[in-house]
Enzyme design. Structure first.
Site, short mmCIF file in Angstrom:
data_model
loop_
_atom_site.label_atom_id
_atom_site.label_comp_id
_atom_site.label_asym_id
_atom_site.label_seq_id
_atom_site.Cartn_x
_atom_site.Cartn_y
_atom_site.Cartn_z
N ASP A 10 0.87 -1.17 0.00
CA ASP A 10 0.00 0.00 0.00
C ASP A 10 0.91 1.23 0.00
O ASP A 10 2.11 1.11 0.30
CB ASP A 10 -0.87 -0.04 1.27
CG ASP A 10 -1.61 1.26 1.50
OD1 ASP A 10 -2.27 1.74 0.56
OD2 ASP A 10 -1.53 1.80 2.62
N ASP A 12 -0.27 5.08 0.84
CA ASP A 12 -0.56 6.11 1.85
C ASP A 12 -0.62 5.51 3.25
O ASP A 12 -1.42 4.61 3.52
CB ASP A 12 -1.89 6.80 1.52
CG ASP A 12 -1.79 7.54 0.20
OD1 ASP A 12 -0.86 8.34 0.06
OD2 ASP A 12 -2.63 7.29 -0.68
C1 XBP Z 1 -5.38 6.10 0.59
C2 XBP Z 1 -6.45 7.00 0.25
C3 XBP Z 1 -6.22 7.98 -0.80
C4 XBP Z 1 -5.65 9.29 -0.46
C5 XBP Z 1 -6.05 10.29 -1.51
O1 XBP Z 1 -5.91 4.84 0.99
O2 XBP Z 1 -7.54 6.91 0.73
O3 XBP Z 1 -7.48 8.25 -1.29
O4 XBP Z 1 -6.11 9.71 0.82
O5 XBP Z 1 -5.71 9.93 -2.78
P1 XBP Z 1 -4.99 3.54 0.93
P2 XBP Z 1 -6.51 10.54 -4.05
O6 XBP Z 1 -3.74 3.88 1.64
O7 XBP Z 1 -5.77 2.50 1.66
O8 XBP Z 1 -4.78 3.19 -0.50
O9 XBP Z 1 -6.96 11.90 -3.68
O10 XBP Z 1 -5.53 10.53 -5.19
O11 XBP Z 1 -7.68 9.65 -4.34
MG MG Z 2 -2.99 3.09 3.44
#
Ligand code: XBP
Ligand code: MG
Length: 239
Positions: A10, A12
């Site tokens: 993953d 973020d």
């Molecule tokens: C990450 C997210 C992403 C970011 C924003 O979730 O929820 O949506 O917050 O990205 P994970 P965008 O780590 O579970 O993948 O604005 O580009 O959608």
């Molecule tokens: Mg995440």
């Protein structure tokens, strides 16, 4: 347990702590550009993280936290415009290099590359955001270190749906029991688990500690926890 055929990360919260000082700040800058007085503070943003995906998150905010706002008739177009601006701000923030990889991430990636274990990414964030983070932390060449980068709207349903992990597994010709997934959130764990992945390692962060990680094989504060040996490839095989 079988050999490891790939590590799937993953982005973020897992590769880097991007939410509070990256995505959140970029959203607020896009709102200000559009003349909106919306302010997603650190606490509110934690609540908004219930919904993955930036466009989906803006709609959730309007539905649950800002019902007084009179949205334009073309809600999708309005949100898409805000989100495109947010992505530009996010990329600019990453280019400044303010957000480092989490402890142990680079070491593990380099260890896997040395051992010939393929790497991949499964994330809900926009593809450009992934490449800007990789460029600013590991260098532009690191984008090619990942056999597959599954990101954003490439699948219709975002995490906690399994679609993005299933997409990556299918592209790699692998099944869930051959890989290790790295996550930071309950949504991410459920996404990976529903795609058939058993070896899921969670590294928690300020926004995700205390979430339900019952389906993860291991939950740590970091890949380099204080007072413990750093997580290495051998340890992952034994998960
Ligand atoms: C990450 C997210 C992403 C970011 C924003 O979730 O929820 O949506 O917050 O990205 P994970 P965008 O780590 O579970 O993948 O604005 O580009 O959608
Ligand atoms: Mg995440």
């Amino acid at each position: 347990m079988s050999e490891i055929a790939a590590l799937i990360f993953d982005v973020d919260g897992t590769l880097a702590d991007t939410e509070r000082d990256g995505h959140r700040v970029a959203f607020n800058r896009a709102f200000a550009d559009a003349g909106l007085d919306w302010d997603w503070d650190v606490e509110l943003y934690g609540k908004l993280l219930t919904v993955t995906g930036g466009k989906e998150r803006i709609k959730y905010y309007l539905r649950e936290f800002n019902t007084a706002f009179e949205a334009p008739a073309d809600l999708d177009g309005f949100v898409a415009g805000l989100h495109a601006a947010k992505t530009e701000h996010y990329k600019a923030l990453m280019a400044e290099g303010q957000i480092p990889l989490r402890p142990g991430v680079e070491r593990l990636i380099r260890e896997a590359r040395k051992a010939g274990v393929p790497l991949a990414i499964a994330t809900t964030t926009t593809p450009d955001n992934v490449t800007s983070l990789l460029e600013s932390t590991l260098g532009a060449e690191s984008i090619d270190w990942f056999a597959e980068i599954g990101a954003g709207d490439i699948v219709p349903a975002k995490k906690p749906a399994p679609d993005i992990y299933s997409w990556v597994l299918q592209r790699m010709g692998l099944s869930g029991n051959q890989v290790v997934a790295f996550e930071d959130s309950g949504h991410g764990v459920n996404s990976a688990a529903d795609a058939g992945i058993e070896r899921i390692l969670v590294t928690t962060n300020g926004y995700t500690e205390g979430q339900d990680f019952a389906r993860a094989a291991l939950v740590l504060e970091s890949l380099e926890p204080s007072g413990r040996a750093p997580v290495d490839l051998a340890a992952l095989t034994g998960l």
